[in-house]
Design a protein around this motif. Sequence first.
Motif, PDB file in Angstrom:
ATOM      1  N   ARG A 190     -11.440  -1.711  -3.005  1.00  0.00           N
ATOM      2  CA  ARG A 190     -10.019  -1.601  -2.676  1.00  0.00           C
ATOM      3  C   ARG A 190      -9.287  -0.960  -3.853  1.00  0.00           C
ATOM      4  O   ARG A 190      -9.318  -1.488  -4.972  1.00  0.00           O
ATOM      5  N   VAL A 191      -8.626   0.149  -3.595  1.00  0.00           N
ATOM      6  CA  VAL A 191      -7.939   0.914  -4.631  1.00  0.00           C
ATOM      7  C   VAL A 191      -6.440   0.678  -4.521  1.00  0.00           C
ATOM      8  O   VAL A 191      -5.865   0.760  -3.430  1.00  0.00           O
ATOM      9  N   ALA A 192      -5.819   0.402  -5.642  1.00  0.00           N
ATOM     10  CA  ALA A 192      -4.373   0.157  -5.666  1.00  0.00           C
ATOM     11  C   ALA A 192      -3.606   1.467  -5.553  1.00  0.00           C
ATOM     12  O   ALA A 192      -3.923   2.450  -6.227  1.00  0.00           O
ATOM     13  N   ILE A 193      -2.599   1.463  -4.693  1.00  0.00           N
ATOM     14  CA  ILE A 193      -1.635   2.567  -4.628  1.00  0.00           C
ATOM     15  C   ILE A 193      -0.274   1.936  -4.910  1.00  0.00           C
ATOM     16  O   ILE A 193       0.381   1.422  -4.001  1.00  0.00           O
ATOM     17  N   PRO A 194       0.131   1.890  -6.184  1.00  0.00           N
ATOM     18  CA  PRO A 194       1.352   1.164  -6.546  1.00  0.00           C
ATOM     19  C   PRO A 194       2.546   1.587  -5.694  1.00  0.00           C
ATOM     20  O   PRO A 194       2.837   2.776  -5.552  1.00  0.00           O
ATOM     21  N   TYR A 195       3.178   0.588  -5.103  1.00  0.00           N
ATOM     22  CA  TYR A 195       4.333   0.721  -4.207  1.00  0.00           C
ATOM     23  C   TYR A 195       4.155   1.864  -3.214  1.00  0.00           C
ATOM     24  O   TYR A 195       5.124   2.468  -2.747  1.00  0.00           O
ATOM     25  N   GLY A 196       2.917   2.164  -2.865  1.00  0.00           N
ATOM     26  CA  GLY A 196       2.605   3.103  -1.792  1.00  0.00           C
ATOM     27  C   GLY A 196       2.904   4.553  -2.082  1.00  0.00           C
ATOM     28  O   GLY A 196       2.937   5.377  -1.155  1.00  0.00           O
ATOM     29  N   THR A 197       3.070   4.923  -3.354  1.00  0.00           N
ATOM     30  CA  THR A 197       3.468   6.288  -3.691  1.00  0.00           C
ATOM     31  C   THR A 197       2.271   7.102  -4.182  1.00  0.00           C
ATOM     32  O   THR A 197       1.540   6.678  -5.081  1.00  0.00           O
ATOM     33  N   LEU A 198       2.091   8.274  -3.574  1.00  0.00           N
ATOM     34  CA  LEU A 198       1.016   9.197  -3.927  1.00  0.00           C
ATOM     35  C   LEU A 198       1.584  10.595  -4.122  1.00  0.00           C
ATOM     36  O   LEU A 198       2.675  10.912  -3.650  1.00  0.00           O
ATOM     37  N   ASN A 199       0.796  11.455  -4.775  1.00  0.00           N
ATOM     38  CA  ASN A 199       1.027  12.891  -4.717  1.00  0.00           C
ATOM     39  C   ASN A 199      -0.247  13.543  -4.178  1.00  0.00           C
ATOM     40  O   ASN A 199      -1.228  12.856  -3.863  1.00  0.00           O
ATOM     41  N   THR A 226      -4.347   0.192   4.138  1.00  0.00           N
ATOM     42  CA  THR A 226      -4.146  -1.212   4.478  1.00  0.00           C
ATOM     43  C   THR A 226      -2.674  -1.598   4.537  1.00  0.00           C
ATOM     44  O   THR A 226      -1.781  -0.827   4.166  1.00  0.00           O
ATOM     45  N   THR A 227      -2.430  -2.819   4.983  1.00  0.00           N
ATOM     46  CA  THR A 227      -1.077  -3.350   5.069  1.00  0.00           C
ATOM     47  C   THR A 227      -0.491  -3.692   3.696  1.00  0.00           C
ATOM     48  O   THR A 227       0.677  -4.086   3.609  1.00  0.00           O
ATOM     49  N   ARG A 228      -1.281  -3.561   2.626  1.00  0.00           N
ATOM     50  CA  ARG A 228      -0.771  -3.768   1.264  1.00  0.00           C
ATOM     51  C   ARG A 228      -0.477  -2.428   0.596  1.00  0.00           C
ATOM     52  O   ARG A 228      -0.329  -2.358  -0.613  1.00  0.00           O
ATOM     53  N   GLN A 229      -0.445  -1.345   1.365  1.00  0.00           N
ATOM     54  CA  GLN A 229      -0.217   0.003   0.850  1.00  0.00           C
ATOM     55  C   GLN A 229      -1.352   0.446  -0.075  1.00  0.00           C
ATOM     56  O   GLN A 229      -1.168   1.298  -0.948  1.00  0.00           O
ATOM     57  N   ASN A 230      -2.531  -0.136   0.100  1.00  0.00           N
ATOM     58  CA  ASN A 230      -3.716   0.255  -0.640  1.00  0.00           C
ATOM     59  C   ASN A 230      -4.635   1.072   0.257  1.00  0.00           C
ATOM     60  O   ASN A 230      -4.324   1.341   1.413  1.00  0.00           O
ATOM     61  N   ILE A 231      -5.810   1.435  -0.272  1.00  0.00           N
ATOM     62  CA  ILE A 231      -6.852   2.049   0.539  1.00  0.00           C
ATOM     63  C   ILE A 231      -8.169   1.349   0.232  1.00  0.00           C
ATOM     64  O   ILE A 231      -8.411   0.942  -0.907  1.00  0.00           O
ATOM     65  N   GLN A 232      -8.981   1.168   1.267  1.00  0.00           N
ATOM     66  CA  GLN A 232     -10.296   0.543   1.114  1.00  0.00           C
ATOM     67  C   GLN A 232     -11.387   1.534   1.501  1.00  0.00           C
ATOM     68  O   GLN A 232     -11.256   2.271   2.476  1.00  0.00           O
ATOM     69  N   VAL A 243       2.407   5.616   1.404  1.00  0.00           N
ATOM     70  CA  VAL A 243       1.574   4.829   2.314  1.00  0.00           C
ATOM     71  C   VAL A 243       2.442   3.690   2.824  1.00  0.00           C
ATOM     72  O   VAL A 243       3.080   2.989   2.027  1.00  0.00           O
ATOM     73  N   SER A 244       2.507   3.502   4.129  1.00  0.00           N
ATOM     74  CA  SER A 244       3.330   2.422   4.678  1.00  0.00           C
ATOM     75  C   SER A 244       2.479   1.178   4.910  1.00  0.00           C
ATOM     76  O   SER A 244       1.267   1.270   5.104  1.00  0.00           O
ATOM     77  N   HIS A 245       3.135   0.007   4.901  1.00  0.00           N
ATOM     78  CA  HIS A 245       2.391  -1.217   5.219  1.00  0.00           C
ATOM     79  C   HIS A 245       2.025  -1.260   6.698  1.00  0.00           C
ATOM     80  O   HIS A 245       1.282  -2.145   7.131  1.00  0.00           O
ATOM     81  N   GLU A 246       2.503  -0.282   7.458  1.00  0.00           N
ATOM     82  CA  GLU A 246       2.139  -0.164   8.872  1.00  0.00           C
ATOM     83  C   GLU A 246       0.938   0.749   9.063  1.00  0.00           C
ATOM     84  O   GLU A 246       0.628   1.173  10.171  1.00  0.00           O
ATOM     85  N   GLN A 247       0.255   1.080   7.955  1.00  0.00           N
ATOM     86  CA  GLN A 247      -0.998   1.839   7.967  1.00  0.00           C
ATOM     87  C   GLN A 247      -0.813   3.285   8.427  1.00  0.00           C
ATOM     88  O   GLN A 247      -1.679   3.859   9.076  1.00  0.00           O
ATOM     89  N   ASN A 248       0.303   3.865   8.065  1.00  0.00           N
ATOM     90  CA  ASN A 248       0.547   5.284   8.271  1.00  0.00           C
ATOM     91  C   ASN A 248       0.859   5.928   6.923  1.00  0.00           C
ATOM     92  O   ASN A 248       1.059   5.244   5.921  1.00  0.00           O
ATOM     93  N   LEU A 249       0.910   7.257   6.907  1.00  0.00           N
ATOM     94  CA  LEU A 249       1.345   7.996   5.733  1.00  0.00           C
ATOM     95  C   LEU A 249       2.717   8.594   6.020  1.00  0.00           C
ATOM     96  O   LEU A 249       3.111   8.757   7.174  1.00  0.00           O
ATOM     97  N   VAL A 250       3.435   8.913   4.954  1.00  0.00           N
ATOM     98  CA  VAL A 250       4.807   9.412   5.092  1.00  0.00           C
ATOM     99  C   VAL A 250       4.994  10.621   4.185  1.00  0.00           C
ATOM    100  O   VAL A 250       4.596  10.602   3.012  1.00  0.00           O
ATOM    101  N   LEU A 251       5.585  11.674   4.737  1.00  0.00           N
ATOM    102  CA  LEU A 251       6.064  12.827   3.969  1.00  0.00           C
ATOM    103  C   LEU A 251       7.565  12.626   3.790  1.00  0.00           C
ATOM    104  O   LEU A 251       8.338  12.813   4.741  1.00  0.00           O
ATOM    105  N   PRO A 252       8.013  12.209   2.605  1.00  0.00           N
ATOM    106  CA  PRO A 252       9.398  11.721   2.485  1.00  0.00           C
ATOM    107  C   PRO A 252      10.490  12.785   2.450  1.00  0.00           C
ATOM    108  O   PRO A 252      11.639  12.476   2.734  1.00  0.00           O
ATOM    109  N   HIS A 253      10.152  14.026   2.097  1.00  0.00           N
ATOM    110  CA  HIS A 253      11.213  15.021   1.887  1.00  0.00           C
ATOM    111  C   HIS A 253      10.833  16.348   2.555  1.00  0.00           C
ATOM    112  O   HIS A 253      10.336  17.269   1.892  1.00  0.00           O
ATOM    113  N   VAL A 254      11.042  16.471   3.834  1.00  0.00           N
ATOM    114  CA  VAL A 254      10.682  17.688   4.558  1.00  0.00           C
ATOM    115  C   VAL A 254      11.940  18.362   5.093  1.00  0.00           C
ATOM    116  O   VAL A 254      12.773  17.715   5.746  1.00  0.00           O
TER     117      VAL A 254
END
Length: 557
Positions: free
Chosen positions: A55-64, A86-92, A374-385
């Motif tokens: 399980r890899v941490a994605i702090p507060y669900g933010t990636l680049n 995952t629902t913790r904004q991580n990836i397994q 990364v959302s806790h709803e198990q989706n990804l988000v593009l925040p600024h389009v």
Amino acid sequence: MYRYDEFDRRFVTARVAEFRDQVRRRLAGELTEEEFRPLRLMNGVYLQLHAYMLRVAIPYGTLNSAKLRGLAHVARRYDKGYGHFTTRQNIQFNWIALEDVPDILADLAEVELHAIQTSGNCIRNVSADHFAGAARDEIADPRVYAEILRQWSSLHPEFTYLPRKFKIAVNGAAHDRAAIQVHDIGLQIVTGESGERGFTVYVGGGLGRTPMIGKKVRDFLPEGELLSYSEAILRVYNQFGRRDNKYKARVKILLHEAGLDEVRRQIEEEYEDIRNRGKLTLPADEIAAIADYFAPPAFEILPARSEKLERAKVIDAALAAFVERNVAEHRTPGYGIVTVSLKATGAVPGDATADQMDAIADIAERYSFDELRVSHEQNLVLPHVKLDDVPEVFAALQKAGVAAGNAGLITDIICCPGLDYCSLANARSIPLAQRIGERFENIARQHDIGDLKIKISGCINACGHHHVAHIGILGVDRKGEEFYQITLGGSGDEVASIGSIVGRGFSTDDIVDAVETVVNTYIAQRSGPEEPFLAFFRRVGESPFKEALYGTASAAA
């Protein structure tokens, strides 16, 4: 976005080297599995039904894009070509060889990711609103405070061996998209009477065997006292939390047994002691320095309405449906927040292949200022389009197979790995989610049903958050057979509630029909299409559903 400083690099590099030696000793037989277990868990490594899971941490669900490509690399080289968000904004990663883990962690460190504190009785990944920094209703960016909490809690010597795992969430908008009231500590950013920033603080939320909604312990905590008060809560929990029974070791049980008033009194007493010493009060310039890492991109000045997008919607019904559900209002005119659904028909909720991750990384780099969530709803988000770019983004997502326009609809299902992977599970979650998705595949029907959240857990640990679903499904074992219990009326937002169990469970063969019966009952009796499922349930209660499911309410027992 936060970037590693020199301390972070030394810290993570040293941890990788330490674990490499621990793995070597385990493989050489110098450590038994019992001796190795706490060491691997401190590095996010689980032993599941068929293989090791990382399980890899994605702090507060933010990636680049670099981070997402790094995760794609791990999936492609070390796993079976995919990962599970995952629902913790991580990836397994569910198919990992133990001997590869040190190399994986070293590769992840190159893109500023790690697996520290993704397991164990410690403070886990701090989560936040997945629309952070973009939402129209945002008071302040919660990632600033989540990062402060991350730095404070990483290998905190006093809180490395808590009675049980501990979860914190921060929300910075009027609408709670971080489910703060089902966390051990939930922080809602608010503005005080004089305009000063602070937090409303909730304690004692959590799901699992004993689901509870958090209790408010502070209406207003000044911004600078975030760490002082958090440390006070952790100290009270660490001292008085039960260690004799892991099922009663969470802070929610302490609050339930001691009472809200007594726990609040202890927290405030500890807080005053910490505050009087003054060592944890956050200076304004330090908060500002962290906030600089999350400065918004250089947005263009654009009209609020995109004529290009409007014309494209007229000739492409699929694009129009996608925009309706998957493009949210942005705080900057001319931009939108795009949800990338990982819930296409037949897909495993939360799964993304390495190729899909690479494709989404390319899209984020080109169209979203190189930012992802990364959302806790198990989706990804593009925040600024840019709204002008949405047609091109949609076409690229279609090509990658992740363009389902179902955000918030009945097929946008949250689902734990269940018995297909997890050694704790009693029943399968994934095949059930796929069957429900296929049953309700028709997008026109989904739109007619409207907002409806289905969440599935394969065991009582509730990793699928079924307790706070509009329709929750819990897998149970009944004499060696998989059965599914339905709960109704749960919610994880600002009006959080725990769902009610409606009656006896349903077999694997019958559970999808039961879900459809619930939906049809709602459709037939709602006041109109404008009344969403949750509002309908809260108005009429369980009786119509019990009668439809079991014949009579009494037969539901």
